[in-house]
Design an enzyme around this catalytic site. Structure first.
Site, PDB file in Angstrom:
ATOM      1  N   ARG A 104       2.347  -9.838  -2.417  1.00 55.02           N
ATOM      2  CA  ARG A 104       2.393  -9.075  -3.669  1.00 55.02           C
ATOM      3  C   ARG A 104       3.797  -8.558  -3.936  1.00 55.02           C
ATOM      4  O   ARG A 104       4.200  -8.385  -5.075  1.00 55.02           O
ATOM      5  CB  ARG A 104       1.467  -7.855  -3.597  1.00 55.02           C
ATOM      6  CG  ARG A 104       0.019  -8.185  -3.473  1.00 55.02           C
ATOM      7  CD  ARG A 104      -0.828  -6.970  -3.690  1.00 55.02           C
ATOM      8  NE  ARG A 104      -0.530  -6.337  -4.976  1.00 55.02           N
ATOM      9  CZ  ARG A 104      -1.291  -5.407  -5.517  1.00 55.02           C
ATOM     10  NH1 ARG A 104      -2.366  -4.978  -4.879  1.00 55.02           N
ATOM     11  NH2 ARG A 104      -0.995  -4.866  -6.677  1.00 55.02           N
ATOM     12  N   LYS A 146      10.758  -5.320  -7.009  1.00 55.23           N
ATOM     13  CA  LYS A 146       9.443  -5.485  -7.667  1.00 55.23           C
ATOM     14  C   LYS A 146       9.157  -4.259  -8.540  1.00 55.23           C
ATOM     15  O   LYS A 146       8.717  -4.376  -9.684  1.00 55.23           O
ATOM     16  CB  LYS A 146       8.363  -5.626  -6.617  1.00 55.23           C
ATOM     17  CG  LYS A 146       6.950  -5.315  -7.117  1.00 55.23           C
ATOM     18  CD  LYS A 146       5.890  -5.403  -6.063  1.00 55.23           C
ATOM     19  CE  LYS A 146       5.666  -4.167  -5.270  1.00 55.23           C
ATOM     20  NZ  LYS A 146       4.767  -3.163  -5.852  1.00 55.23           N
ATOM     21  N   ASN A 147       9.444  -3.067  -8.021  1.00 57.20           N
ATOM     22  CA  ASN A 147       9.062  -1.837  -8.727  1.00 57.20           C
ATOM     23  C   ASN A 147      10.018  -1.453  -9.836  1.00 57.20           C
ATOM     24  O   ASN A 147       9.786  -0.476 -10.548  1.00 57.20           O
ATOM     25  CB  ASN A 147       8.883  -0.677  -7.732  1.00 57.20           C
ATOM     26  CG  ASN A 147       7.639  -0.876  -6.874  1.00 57.20           C
ATOM     27  OD1 ASN A 147       6.823  -1.758  -7.162  1.00 57.20           O
ATOM     28  ND2 ASN A 147       7.535  -0.120  -5.814  1.00 57.20           N
ATOM     29  N   CYS A 182      -7.063   1.944  -4.673  1.00 50.47           N
ATOM     30  CA  CYS A 182      -6.603   0.837  -3.819  1.00 50.47           C
ATOM     31  C   CYS A 182      -6.646   1.366  -2.387  1.00 50.47           C
ATOM     32  O   CYS A 182      -7.026   2.507  -2.140  1.00 50.47           O
ATOM     33  CB  CYS A 182      -5.208   0.384  -4.228  1.00 50.47           C
ATOM     34  SG  CYS A 182      -3.948   1.519  -3.735  1.00 50.47           S
ATOM     35  N   ASP A 228       7.133   4.327   0.684  1.00 51.13           N
ATOM     36  CA  ASP A 228       7.027   2.864   0.846  1.00 51.13           C
ATOM     37  C   ASP A 228       7.740   2.369   2.092  1.00 51.13           C
ATOM     38  O   ASP A 228       7.662   1.175   2.398  1.00 51.13           O
ATOM     39  CB  ASP A 228       7.598   2.141  -0.389  1.00 51.13           C
ATOM     40  CG  ASP A 228       6.723   2.344  -1.595  1.00 51.13           C
ATOM     41  OD1 ASP A 228       7.152   2.002  -2.708  1.00 51.13           O
ATOM     42  OD2 ASP A 228       5.614   2.883  -1.438  1.00 51.13           O
ATOM     43  N   ILE A 245       2.571  11.778   0.025  1.00 44.60           N
ATOM     44  CA  ILE A 245       2.382  11.228  -1.320  1.00 44.60           C
ATOM     45  C   ILE A 245       0.988  10.647  -1.513  1.00 44.60           C
ATOM     46  O   ILE A 245       0.323  10.906  -2.513  1.00 44.60           O
ATOM     47  CB  ILE A 245       3.446  10.121  -1.616  1.00 44.60           C
ATOM     48  CG1 ILE A 245       4.869  10.641  -1.355  1.00 44.60           C
ATOM     49  CG2 ILE A 245       3.265   9.570  -3.020  1.00 44.60           C
ATOM     50  CD1 ILE A 245       5.359  11.683  -2.328  1.00 44.60           C
ATOM     51  N   ARG A 259      -5.352   7.047  -6.594  1.00 43.20           N
ATOM     52  CA  ARG A 259      -4.301   6.635  -7.539  1.00 43.20           C
ATOM     53  C   ARG A 259      -4.760   6.695  -9.007  1.00 43.20           C
ATOM     54  O   ARG A 259      -4.756   5.720  -9.727  1.00 43.20           O
ATOM     55  CB  ARG A 259      -3.769   5.268  -7.164  1.00 43.20           C
ATOM     56  CG  ARG A 259      -3.270   5.273  -5.727  1.00 43.20           C
ATOM     57  CD  ARG A 259      -2.577   4.030  -5.328  1.00 43.20           C
ATOM     58  NE  ARG A 259      -1.278   3.909  -5.990  1.00 43.20           N
ATOM     59  CZ  ARG A 259      -0.538   2.807  -5.875  1.00 43.20           C
ATOM     60  NH1 ARG A 259      -0.996   1.792  -5.188  1.00 43.20           N
ATOM     61  NH2 ARG A 259       0.617   2.732  -6.492  1.00 43.20           N
TER      62      ARG A 259
HETATM   63  C1  EPZ Z   1       4.892   3.825  -7.579  1.00 47.19           C
HETATM   64  O1  EPZ Z   1       3.484   3.900  -7.670  1.00 47.19           O
HETATM   65  C2  EPZ Z   1       5.184   2.554  -6.794  1.00 47.19           C
HETATM   66  N1  EPZ Z   1       4.659   1.402  -7.532  1.00 47.19           N
HETATM   67  C3  EPZ Z   1       4.536   2.642  -5.413  1.00 47.19           C
HETATM   68  O2  EPZ Z   1       4.908   1.481  -4.693  1.00 47.19           O
HETATM   69  C4  EPZ Z   1       5.092   3.868  -4.688  1.00 47.19           C
HETATM   70  O3  EPZ Z   1       4.463   3.993  -3.451  1.00 47.19           O
HETATM   71  C5  EPZ Z   1       4.835   5.113  -5.543  1.00 47.19           C
HETATM   72  O4  EPZ Z   1       5.418   4.954  -6.855  1.00 47.19           O
HETATM   73  C6  EPZ Z   1       5.447   6.371  -4.921  1.00 47.19           C
HETATM   74  O5  EPZ Z   1       6.827   6.193  -4.761  1.00 47.19           O
HETATM   75  C7  EPZ Z   1       5.339   0.950  -8.609  1.00 47.19           C
HETATM   76  O6  EPZ Z   1       6.380   1.483  -8.980  1.00 47.19           O
HETATM   77  C8  EPZ Z   1       4.754  -0.231  -9.312  1.00 47.19           C
HETATM   78  P1  EPZ Z   1       2.924   7.735  -8.328  1.00 47.19           P
HETATM   79  P2  EPZ Z   1       2.800   4.971  -8.666  1.00 47.19           P
HETATM   80  O7  EPZ Z   1       2.333   7.774  -9.684  1.00 47.19           O
HETATM   81  O8  EPZ Z   1       3.681   5.217  -9.832  1.00 47.19           O
HETATM   82  C9  EPZ Z   1      -0.641  10.800  -7.913  1.00 47.19           C
HETATM   83  C10 EPZ Z   1       4.594  -0.342  -3.287  1.00 47.19           C
HETATM   84  O9  EPZ Z   1       4.303  -0.359  -2.089  1.00 47.19           O
HETATM   85  N2  EPZ Z   1      -0.866  10.569  -9.347  1.00 47.19           N
HETATM   86  O10 EPZ Z   1       4.362   8.160  -8.159  1.00 47.19           O
HETATM   87  O11 EPZ Z   1       1.414   4.520  -8.900  1.00 47.19           O
HETATM   88  C11 EPZ Z   1      -0.896   9.566  -7.070  1.00 47.19           C
HETATM   89  O12 EPZ Z   1      -2.264   9.463  -6.755  1.00 47.19           O
HETATM   90  C12 EPZ Z   1       3.869   0.596  -4.221  1.00 47.19           C
HETATM   91  O13 EPZ Z   1       5.506  -1.034  -3.819  1.00 47.19           O
HETATM   92  C13 EPZ Z   1      -1.870  11.314  -9.993  1.00 47.19           C
HETATM   93  O14 EPZ Z   1      -2.551  12.136  -9.386  1.00 47.19           O
HETATM   94  O15 EPZ Z   1       2.783   6.264  -7.760  1.00 47.19           O
HETATM   95  C14 EPZ Z   1      -0.023   9.801  -5.854  1.00 47.19           C
HETATM   96  O16 EPZ Z   1      -0.713  10.639  -4.953  1.00 47.19           O
HETATM   97  C15 EPZ Z   1       2.726   1.293  -3.534  1.00 47.19           C
HETATM   98  N3  EPZ Z   1      -2.083  11.087 -11.323  1.00 47.19           N
HETATM   99  C16 EPZ Z   1       1.181  10.560  -6.412  1.00 47.19           C
HETATM  100  O17 EPZ Z   1       0.762  11.072  -7.693  1.00 47.19           O
HETATM  101  C17 EPZ Z   1      -1.346  10.186 -12.042  1.00 47.19           C
HETATM  102  O18 EPZ Z   1      -1.575  10.047 -13.271  1.00 47.19           O
HETATM  103  C18 EPZ Z   1       2.407   9.686  -6.644  1.00 47.19           C
HETATM  104  O19 EPZ Z   1       1.967   8.545  -7.340  1.00 47.19           O
HETATM  105  C19 EPZ Z   1      -0.340   9.454 -11.374  1.00 47.19           C
HETATM  106  C20 EPZ Z   1      -0.115   9.671 -10.025  1.00 47.19           C
END
Ligand code: EPZ
Length: 417
Positions: free
Chosen positions: A397, A22-23, A116, A305, A327, A121
């Site tokens: 999802r 999915k990701n 969420c 995850d 994370i 996020r």
């Molecule tokens: C991706 O989310 C995945 N989703 C998530 O999978 C996964 O948990 C996550 O990466 C971490 O591996 C998809 O790829 C669609 P991040 P993403 O940006 O990109 C902070 C699942 O279960 N952050 O790497 O949204 C954020 O709040 C889902 O399949 C900022 O502060 O995660 C988090 O604490 C859930 N500012 C950390 O960074 C930003 O602009 C990592 O988030 C972006 C992120």
């Protein structure tokens, strides 16, 4: 609202085909906006988030055809430069259209994703990166407007925090920027590398995919391509733990073992019997398991995850295991639900201590987010008696036909509509 009813204690036996990730599929779908040509994507899982993204692409003006387990997509003309609140509120990964739209049309208007269950996020880093590439970014009425009338310009950008979709968004934007972009402290997830491979097939010039430093030489335009996305490493990990908890022998087919290093190491430390044969993994349950601590980290560390699913496994291990989530700030929603099944888990900030080896009994529980739902399914397989999981739309999802795949290998699991 759909529910799943599971009777625990059944021994699983048989073979499960792993679906596409999915990701990896979500950024790949967004990347089709970068060209006017047709793009064919293979091994796209039939899950709700993918249908949401496909609908978003159609609303932007792309033609989208579901065929042969994938999609044929052509964004010949962009009619709507953005993602409305109604769509983004159901899936925050809609922000992945930001970079492609600004790069392709010079403009994007995307609703700010709400938070969420697992955390706030924000997408502030996505926006900072786009500004560094020359976009003007402003926020009004819950929407982000990003404009680059002269097009984007290559630049050097260091991510203040590692972000997976942030890296993907900016890599797609930089692919059509004028000049060279260097992205430092980039995410190294396999899904990022898979997107880089697809973009390269489209004519992008990207070096360093899978490392924390990406060098992207912008090009005038990108052309169509055919790309089959990688298998889902989190789905694979989820079924490995199902096997450890409840299988005589479970074979997983179509696996990419190289994406599972940290998890396989931890499963071995816990005493789980996993054999690897090419693109197949065979897991055998029934052994006494050791409690093993995990701390979630960005790839190649232990994936966040898989944190909830690991907790389910540790419920059956001898001793106490510490699970530390680094994370996301609120990714322990499954703990209270597991408590209803007899689990003894203490929370202290971002660390959970699981007292393993206690009997688990079936109960009525509620899913709160995608991976918490998977955790509850796993615990239910190991519990005595009946478990009913409510709000399983969370599960739908990101898992393709999970109940069907488990039932086919002997689980007593049925969907109550
Ligand atoms: C991706 O989310 C995945 N989703 C998530 O999978 C996964 O948990 C996550 O990466 C971490 O591996 C998809 O790829 C669609 P991040 P993403 O940006 O990109 C902070 C699942 O279960 N952050 O790497 O949204 C954020 O709040 C889902 O399949 C900022 O502060 O995660 C988090 O604490 C859930 N500012 C950390 O960074 C930003 O602009 C990592 O988030 C972006 C992120």
């Amino acid at each position: 609202m759909d529910q799943l009813r599971i009777i625990g204690g059944r021994r699983l036996k048989g073979s499960i085909e792993i679906s596409g990730a999915k990701n990896a599929a979500l950024p790949a779908l967004a990347a089709t906006l970068l060209t006017a040509d047709e793009v064919r994507l293979g091994r796209i899982p039939s899950v709700r988030d993918i249908r949401t993204m496909a609908g978003l692409l159609e609303s932007i003006g792309a033609s989208v055809v579901r065929e042969n387990g994938g999609y044929r997509i052509q964004a010949a003309a962009i009619s709507e430069s953005g993602a409305p609140y109604e769509r983004v509120k159901t899936m925050r990964a809609s922000s992945l259209v930001l970079g492609p739209l600004v790069a392709r049309t010079g403009r994007a208007r995307v609703s700010l994703p709400g938070g969420c269950a697992i955390g706030a996020r924000p997408i502030d880093i996505h926006l900072l990166g786009l500004q560094t590439l020359g976009a003007e970014v402003r926020q009004e009425a819950g929407y982000i407007e990003a404009v680059a009338t002269e097009g984007l310009r290559g630049a050097r950008f260091t991510f203040p925090k590692i972000t997976v979709t942030g890296t993907e968004d900016l890599m797609m934007a930089a692919a059509l920027a004028k000049g060279e972009t260097m992205l430092d402290n980039a995410a190294r997830e396999p899904e990022v590398a898979d997107l880089a491979e697809m973009l390269t097939k489209m004519g992008a010039r990207i070096e360093g995919a899978g490392t924390s430093t990406l060098r992207i030489e912008g090009v005038e335009r990108l052309h169509g391509c055919e790309h089959a996305i990688i298998p889902d490493r989190i789905e694979t990990g989820t079924y490995l733990i199902a096997g450890a908890l409840a299988a005589d022998e479970l074979e997983l087919r179509g696996v990419e073992t190289d994406h599972l290093g940290a998890l396989l190491d931890k499963l071995a430390q816990a005493g789980v019997d996993v054999a690897s044969e090419g693109d197949r993994l065979i897991v055998r349950g029934g052994r006494p398991l050791m409690a093993v601590d995990v701390t979630t980290e960005e790839h190649p560390g232990f994936p966040t995850d898989m944190q909830a699913q690991w907790m389910a496994l540790m419920l059956t291990a001898q001793g106490s295991a510490h699970v530390t989530e680094t994370i996301f700030e609120n990714r322990f929603m499954h703990v209270a639900e597991l408590g209803r099944m007899g689990a003894k888990i203490e929370l202290n900030g971002n660390q959970a201590t699981i007292r393993g080896g206690r009997p688990l009994t079936g109960a009525r529980v509620m899913a709160s987010d995608l991976r918490a739902s998977a955790c509850l399914v796993l615990a239910a397989l190991a519990a005595e008696g009946e478990t009913v999981i409510e709000r399983v739309y969370h599960l739908d999802r990101g898992y393709e036909n999970l109940d069907g795949k488990l039932a086919a290998v002997g689980a007593s699991i049925e969907r109550i509509v």
